[in-house]
Design a protein around this motif. Structure first.
Motif, PDB file in Angstrom:
ATOM      1  N   ALA A 164      36.133   8.413  22.934  1.00  0.00           N
ATOM      2  CA  ALA A 164      37.158   9.248  21.966  1.00  0.00           C
ATOM      3  C   ALA A 164      36.976   8.770  20.539  1.00  0.00           C
ATOM      4  N   ASN A 165      36.457   9.433  19.509  1.00  0.00           N
ATOM      5  CA  ASN A 165      36.291   9.310  17.924  1.00  0.00           C
ATOM      6  C   ASN A 165      35.442   8.046  17.730  1.00  0.00           C
ATOM      7  N   ARG A 166      34.898   7.529  18.564  1.00  0.00           N
ATOM      8  CA  ARG A 166      33.802   6.388  18.447  1.00  0.00           C
ATOM      9  C   ARG A 166      32.288   7.105  18.857  1.00  0.00           C
ATOM     10  N   ASN A 167      31.779   7.655  17.982  1.00  0.00           N
ATOM     11  CA  ASN A 167      30.559   8.572  18.240  1.00  0.00           C
ATOM     12  C   ASN A 167      29.346   7.269  18.350  1.00  0.00           C
ATOM     13  N   PRO A 168      28.692   7.086  19.378  1.00  0.00           N
ATOM     14  CA  PRO A 168      27.852   6.044  19.354  1.00  0.00           C
ATOM     15  C   PRO A 168      26.478   6.452  18.659  1.00  0.00           C
ATOM     16  N   GLY A 169      26.433   7.798  18.591  1.00  0.00           N
ATOM     17  CA  GLY A 169      25.189   8.395  17.765  1.00  0.00           C
ATOM     18  C   GLY A 169      25.111   7.924  16.174  1.00  0.00           C
ATOM     19  N   ARG A 170      26.155   7.464  15.664  1.00  0.00           N
ATOM     20  CA  ARG A 170      26.223   6.948  14.443  1.00  0.00           C
ATOM     21  C   ARG A 170      25.976   5.739  14.160  1.00  0.00           C
ATOM     22  N   PHE A 171      26.062   4.854  15.109  1.00  0.00           N
ATOM     23  CA  PHE A 171      25.618   3.480  14.999  1.00  0.00           C
ATOM     24  C   PHE A 171      24.268   3.108  14.673  1.00  0.00           C
ATOM     25  N   MET A 172      23.300   3.811  15.198  1.00  0.00           N
ATOM     26  CA  MET A 172      21.882   3.276  14.780  1.00  0.00           C
ATOM     27  C   MET A 172      21.212   4.648  14.002  1.00  0.00           C
ATOM     28  N   ALA A 173      21.901   5.706  13.859  1.00  0.00           N
ATOM     29  CA  ALA A 173      21.284   6.854  13.237  1.00  0.00           C
ATOM     30  C   ALA A 173      20.257   6.786  12.034  1.00  0.00           C
ATOM     31  N   GLY A 174      19.000   7.322  12.321  1.00  0.00           N
ATOM     32  CA  GLY A 174      18.199   7.004  11.232  1.00  0.00           C
ATOM     33  C   GLY A 174      17.583   5.793  10.974  1.00  0.00           C
TER      34      GLY A 174
END
Length: 279
Positions: A164-174
């Motif tokens: 919850a509230n830790r979106n792994p998609g943001r870690f390496m996005a782009g």
């Protein structure tokens, strides 16, 4: 008489653990080093305390925080120079309070960063010399606690935390050019909370456990999917080699008779997709 649990470090994981233990009927005390978190804890039912552990001393509002049956330590080493000296010194200050208050049971939340990336599976006992200073600091902290004869410590080494509230998609996005053919060692917060709670309930002390999802998808598969379900730019991975480790949690599964809610981190991503997850 109801058992009292004190959680040193009520952040993202510690607070959720506290909520779970309250539901099970425990008396729960929780510490924070910030005023904003102090106020938030009051609304959860966790008894709030202000505690900041420094290498030289402990800043605390009421030492009754350490009047407890079980102390759970959930404070990772901060990112700073000389962490290999600072974090063990902080643990030493905590040990002083454990001894003074005669606490008999300690649960230390550790990390799989204590293992070297040797391109193979690792189990408890395969620690070696960690690459990162934080890993070396944590393993020294573990040893300080485990080597004590006047109280019992169980150590739980969690993999990378998701939930919850830790979106792994943001870690390496782009991002581009990331080595993608290495397995990941992850665990969901829900499983972390249940594992810690069961150790307390079953009174399993004097042990060291690895705790990661039993399945280890490749980095490129997990983080590409995480970005996709979050509508974020898909990272671009390379076939460049990267040292890795695969953390084995069989000892934990057998000793606790534990069944993971999320046996694979991909299970979590599929759930996010089903709920049209967007952050």
């Amino acid at each position: 008489m109801r058992t009292t649990i004190s959680i040193l470090g009520c952040g993202w994981l510690g607070t959720e653990l506290g909520r779970n233990l309250l539901k099970k009927g425990y008396i729960v005390k929780g510490s924070t080093g910030t005023n904003s978190r102090y106020n938030e804890l009051e609304f959860t039912g966790i008894q709030p305390f202000y505690v900041r552990v420094e290498p030289e001393a402990m800043v605390i509002d009421y030492f009754s925080f350490f009047n407890t049956d079980v102390l759970v330590i959930v404070i990772p080493p901060a990112r700073q120079e000389n962490i290999t000296d600072i974090f063990p010194a902080q643990i030493g200050k905590i040990v002083e309070q454990i001894r003074q208050m005669k606490i008999q049971k300690v649960l230390f939340v550790s990390s799989t960063s204590v293992y070297e990336s040797t391109n193979k599976e690792v189990r408890e006992g395969d620690e070696g010399i960690p690459e990162k200073p934080s890993g070396r600091a944590i393993i020294e902290a573990e040893n300080i606690l485990l080597n004590r004869q006047d109280f019992q410590t169980t150590v739980v080494r969690f993999g990378g935390l998701i939930g919850a509230n830790r979106n792994p998609g943001r870690f390496m996005a782009g991002k581009k050019g990331i080595p993608g053919n290495t397995p990941v060692n992850l665990i969901h917060r829900d499983d972390c909370v249940q594992i810690l709670s069961q150790i307390i309930e079953k009174e399993i002390w004097g042990e060291v456990f690895n705790a990661c999802c039993p399945d280890h998808p490749l980095k490129k598969d997990f983080y590409s999917k995480a970005a996709e379900v979050s509508d974020l730019p898909i990272p671009e991975f390379s076939d460049l080699p990267e040292n890795y480790k695969v953390v084995n949690s069989d000892k934990l599964i057998k000793r606790l008779e534990y069944t993971f809610k999320y046996p694979s981190p991909m299970n979590y991503l599929n759930e996010l997709q089903a709920w049209d997850f967007r952050i």
